[in-house]
Write a protein that holds these residues in place. Structure first.
Motif, PDB file in Angstrom:
ATOM      1  N   ARG A 194      42.049  39.983  29.318  1.00 14.69           N
ATOM      2  CA  ARG A 194      41.804  38.953  28.303  1.00 14.69           C
ATOM      3  C   ARG A 194      43.025  38.750  27.411  1.00 14.69           C
ATOM      4  O   ARG A 194      43.300  37.646  26.972  1.00 14.69           O
ATOM      5  CB  ARG A 194      40.576  39.309  27.460  1.00 14.69           C
ATOM      6  N   ALA A 195      43.762  39.841  27.161  1.00 13.15           N
ATOM      7  CA  ALA A 195      44.949  39.749  26.303  1.00 13.15           C
ATOM      8  C   ALA A 195      46.183  39.304  27.090  1.00 13.15           C
ATOM      9  O   ALA A 195      47.263  39.142  26.516  1.00 13.15           O
ATOM     10  CB  ALA A 195      45.203  41.098  25.634  1.00 13.15           C
ATOM     11  N   GLY A 196      46.049  39.118  28.417  1.00 11.81           N
ATOM     12  CA  GLY A 196      47.186  38.718  29.248  1.00 11.81           C
ATOM     13  C   GLY A 196      48.262  39.785  29.319  1.00 11.81           C
ATOM     14  O   GLY A 196      49.452  39.482  29.489  1.00 11.81           O
ATOM     15  N   LYS A 197      47.865  41.060  29.192  1.00 10.29           N
ATOM     16  CA  LYS A 197      48.855  42.156  29.180  1.00 10.29           C
ATOM     17  C   LYS A 197      48.827  42.928  30.498  1.00 10.29           C
ATOM     18  O   LYS A 197      47.745  43.144  31.070  1.00 10.29           O
ATOM     19  CB  LYS A 197      48.528  43.131  28.048  1.00 10.29           C
ATOM     20  N   PRO A 198      50.009  43.371  31.000  1.00 12.48           N
ATOM     21  CA  PRO A 198      50.002  44.194  32.218  1.00 12.48           C
ATOM     22  C   PRO A 198      49.391  45.572  31.935  1.00 12.48           C
ATOM     23  O   PRO A 198      49.408  46.055  30.798  1.00 12.48           O
ATOM     24  CB  PRO A 198      51.491  44.331  32.575  1.00 12.48           C
ATOM     25  N   LEU A 199      48.892  46.200  32.974  1.00 14.59           N
ATOM     26  CA  LEU A 199      48.317  47.539  32.852  1.00 14.59           C
ATOM     27  C   LEU A 199      49.416  48.585  32.928  1.00 14.59           C
ATOM     28  O   LEU A 199      50.448  48.353  33.574  1.00 14.59           O
ATOM     29  CB  LEU A 199      47.335  47.799  33.997  1.00 14.59           C
ATOM     30  N   PRO A 200      49.209  49.765  32.337  1.00 11.45           N
ATOM     31  CA  PRO A 200      50.134  50.880  32.595  1.00 11.45           C
ATOM     32  C   PRO A 200      50.136  51.231  34.091  1.00 11.45           C
ATOM     33  O   PRO A 200      49.168  50.939  34.797  1.00 11.45           O
ATOM     34  CB  PRO A 200      49.530  52.027  31.776  1.00 11.45           C
ATOM     35  N   ASN A 210      48.306  48.539  47.352  1.00 11.76           N
ATOM     36  CA  ASN A 210      49.625  48.720  46.735  1.00 11.76           C
ATOM     37  C   ASN A 210      49.470  48.960  45.230  1.00 11.76           C
ATOM     38  O   ASN A 210      48.583  48.373  44.611  1.00 11.76           O
ATOM     39  CB  ASN A 210      50.477  47.456  46.926  1.00 11.76           C
ATOM     40  N   PRO A 211      50.366  49.795  44.634  1.00  5.81           N
ATOM     41  CA  PRO A 211      50.317  49.992  43.185  1.00  5.81           C
ATOM     42  C   PRO A 211      50.383  48.643  42.477  1.00  5.81           C
ATOM     43  O   PRO A 211      51.142  47.761  42.882  1.00  5.81           O
ATOM     44  CB  PRO A 211      51.579  50.816  42.895  1.00  5.81           C
ATOM     45  N   ALA A 212      49.557  48.451  41.446  1.00  7.42           N
ATOM     46  CA  ALA A 212      49.506  47.149  40.773  1.00  7.42           C
ATOM     47  C   ALA A 212      49.363  47.349  39.276  1.00  7.42           C
ATOM     48  O   ALA A 212      48.738  48.317  38.818  1.00  7.42           O
ATOM     49  CB  ALA A 212      48.321  46.338  41.301  1.00  7.42           C
ATOM     50  N   THR A 213      49.976  46.439  38.508  1.00  8.65           N
ATOM     51  CA  THR A 213      49.800  46.460  37.051  1.00  8.65           C
ATOM     52  C   THR A 213      49.139  45.168  36.567  1.00  8.65           C
ATOM     53  O   THR A 213      48.932  45.005  35.366  1.00  8.65           O
ATOM     54  CB  THR A 213      51.152  46.651  36.320  1.00  8.65           C
ATOM     55  N   SER A 214      48.814  44.265  37.484  1.00  4.72           N
ATOM     56  CA  SER A 214      48.106  43.045  37.086  1.00  4.72           C
ATOM     57  C   SER A 214      46.613  43.360  36.989  1.00  4.72           C
ATOM     58  O   SER A 214      46.004  43.832  37.962  1.00  4.72           O
ATOM     59  CB  SER A 214      48.361  41.948  38.127  1.00  4.72           C
ATOM     60  N   PRO A 215      45.997  43.108  35.821  1.00  7.22           N
ATOM     61  CA  PRO A 215      44.557  43.400  35.687  1.00  7.22           C
ATOM     62  C   PRO A 215      43.729  42.695  36.752  1.00  7.22           C
ATOM     63  O   PRO A 215      42.802  43.283  37.319  1.00  7.22           O
ATOM     64  CB  PRO A 215      44.217  42.891  34.282  1.00  7.22           C
ATOM     65  N   MET A 223      40.406  50.770  40.961  1.00  4.51           N
ATOM     66  CA  MET A 223      40.932  51.624  39.904  1.00  4.51           C
ATOM     67  C   MET A 223      41.377  52.943  40.553  1.00  4.51           C
ATOM     68  O   MET A 223      41.048  53.207  41.707  1.00  4.51           O
ATOM     69  CB  MET A 223      39.840  51.881  38.858  1.00  4.51           C
ATOM     70  N   LEU A 224      42.121  53.766  39.780  1.00  2.59           N
ATOM     71  CA  LEU A 224      42.555  55.072  40.307  1.00  2.59           C
ATOM     72  C   LEU A 224      41.977  56.197  39.447  1.00  2.59           C
ATOM     73  O   LEU A 224      41.708  55.997  38.255  1.00  2.59           O
ATOM     74  CB  LEU A 224      44.080  55.161  40.310  1.00  2.59           C
ATOM     75  N   PRO A 225      41.809  57.381  40.053  1.00  6.59           N
ATOM     76  CA  PRO A 225      41.359  58.523  39.242  1.00  6.59           C
ATOM     77  C   PRO A 225      42.468  58.980  38.295  1.00  6.59           C
ATOM     78  O   PRO A 225      43.640  58.674  38.527  1.00  6.59           O
ATOM     79  CB  PRO A 225      41.057  59.614  40.271  1.00  6.59           C
ATOM     80  N   PHE A 226      42.117  59.710  37.235  1.00 10.59           N
ATOM     81  CA  PHE A 226      43.148  60.309  36.380  1.00 10.59           C
ATOM     82  C   PHE A 226      43.749  61.507  37.128  1.00 10.59           C
ATOM     83  O   PHE A 226      43.074  62.112  37.975  1.00 10.59           O
ATOM     84  CB  PHE A 226      42.552  60.750  35.028  1.00 10.59           C
TER      85      PHE A 226
END
Ligand code: NDP
Length: 337
Positions: A194-200, A210-215, A223-226
């Motif tokens: 909603r904030a238009g921000k990339p994910l860590p 593939n690894p992704a930072t786009s919400p 999602m990935l586990p911690f």
């Protein structure tokens, strides 16, 4: 105009009761669900406070919960108790099973409570805190909906699978932690979108793995586990011990049963209670002091104990009430329209 409204805890409790009753939740469930939501708001709000009423209402409207379910307690072994929740919300099932869990843990030194066939919208800390306030060590976990890929995998399989722990501290609030085993909550990913921000990094992968930072990509992927393979294994353990081991569903089965509707996860929960005094015998006083020394050493380093933020928020709310977003209150009122 201030975009928050001040409410005493009594006023907030009355508001929640009115909403739950208006939604058609059965009389026995109303206080259990109200107290859970009220406790969340009292202890700092966020995703497990008042906001949860929206998920409760949605799950009810979709017919994915039995609002009048009567939990049935089954004494299945000297140290095992089951509550058949009958498709109702988990808080009443927990409340119904807690006395037997405590009694069995005191009698045997250890006991386990299985909640079966319930809808989960809540945080787990209220449950382990209740166990710890009985002088027992508590551990609780539950699967949820399959949104999290195993470390090294590509497809959602695990739930966000929370794990909560409580340790009794004589004369003090219990030591409690409670967190999802996913790297983030799904709600946090939504907030970034909603904030238009990339994910860590390391929060999720796209639909190709593939690894992704786009919400958007992660919501469509997984999602990935911690903690990489460590969190992944803990999440698998929760699937096993709070799913098949207690005769209930995995997160993949819960999501399939949801049929894409977006209701609260369905299935089981496992709560363990252990009486430290039974292990410790005549070493009890010294060993509980050793635990206190460890807590002191944590805070002496400038680190904080999990749950201290929550207890501080609780003291403030009990003394002066809470401030709640007017927009959220309006959204909740609209549920009754
Ligand atoms: P967080 O990642 O925010 O972690 C919360 C825990 O970590 C709390 O015990 C918190 O204590 C502690 N903590 C946070 N920061 C620190 C710090 N700097 N130092 C020490 N301790 C810290 O939680 P999640 O987002 O993973 O989970 C939130 C909630 O969601 C949980 O209550 C969980 O039960 C619930 N949940 C429920 C699900 C369900 O299906 N029922 C599914 C998934 C999650 P404090 O509270 O004092 O800040």
């Amino acid at each position: 105009m201030d975009d928050t409204q001040h409410l005493s805890l009594a006023e907030l409790g009355d508001f929640i009761t009115r909403v739950l009753t208006g939604l058609g939740l059965g009389d026995a469930h109303v206080p259990a669900v109200r107290d859970t939501i009220l406790a969340g708001e009292r202890d700092g709000g966020g995703s497990h406070g008042l906001y949860r009423l929206i998920m409760v209402a949605r799950t009810m409207r979709l017919g994915k919960v039995n609002p009048h379910a009567v939990p049935v307690v089954r004494d299945i072994a000297p140290a095992l108790v089951r509550v058949e929740a009958g498709g109702g919300f988990a808080p009443l099932a927990f409340r119904t099973g807690l006395p037997a869990l405590v009694e069995k843990a005191r009698a045997n030194g250890i006991a386990a409570l299985a909640l079966n066939d319930c809808a989960h919208f809540a945080a787990l800390w209220p449950e382990v805190e209740a166990v710890a306030r009985e002088g027992l060590v508590g551990l609780a976990c539950t699967p949820s909906h399959a949104w999290v890929a195993p470390a090294g995998g590509r497809k959602p399989l695990f739930g966000t699978n929370p794990l909560a722990f409580g340790w009794p501290r004589p004369g003090k609030d219990p030591f409690v932690f409670d967190f999802a085993t996913s790297a983030s909550s799904r709600g946090d990913i939504e907030l970034h979108r909603r904030a238009g921000k990339p994910l860590p990094e390391n929060w999720g992968i796209d639909a190709e793995g593939n690894p992704a930072t786009s919400p958007e990509a992660v919501l469509a992927g997984a999602m990935l586990p911690f903690g990489g393979h460590k969190g992944s294994a803990i999440s698998a353990m929760i699937e096993l011990i709070a799913g098949p081991m207690i005769g209930d569903m995995t997160s993949a089965e819960s999501l399939a049963k949801d049929e894409g509707k977006g209701a609260a996860p369905l299935g089981g929960e496992l709560i363990l209670a252990i009486d430290p005094a039974r292990f410790q015998g005549d070493r009890a006083a010294g060993r509980m002091q050793a635990a206190e020394a460890m807590f002191q050493a944590i805070t002496d380093q400038g680190a904080r104990l999990p749950s201290l933020r929550r207890y501080a928020a609780r003291r403030r709310s009990e003394a002066g009430g809470v401030r709640v977003s007017r927009a959220l209150l309006a959204d909740i009122e609209a549920l009754l329209a």
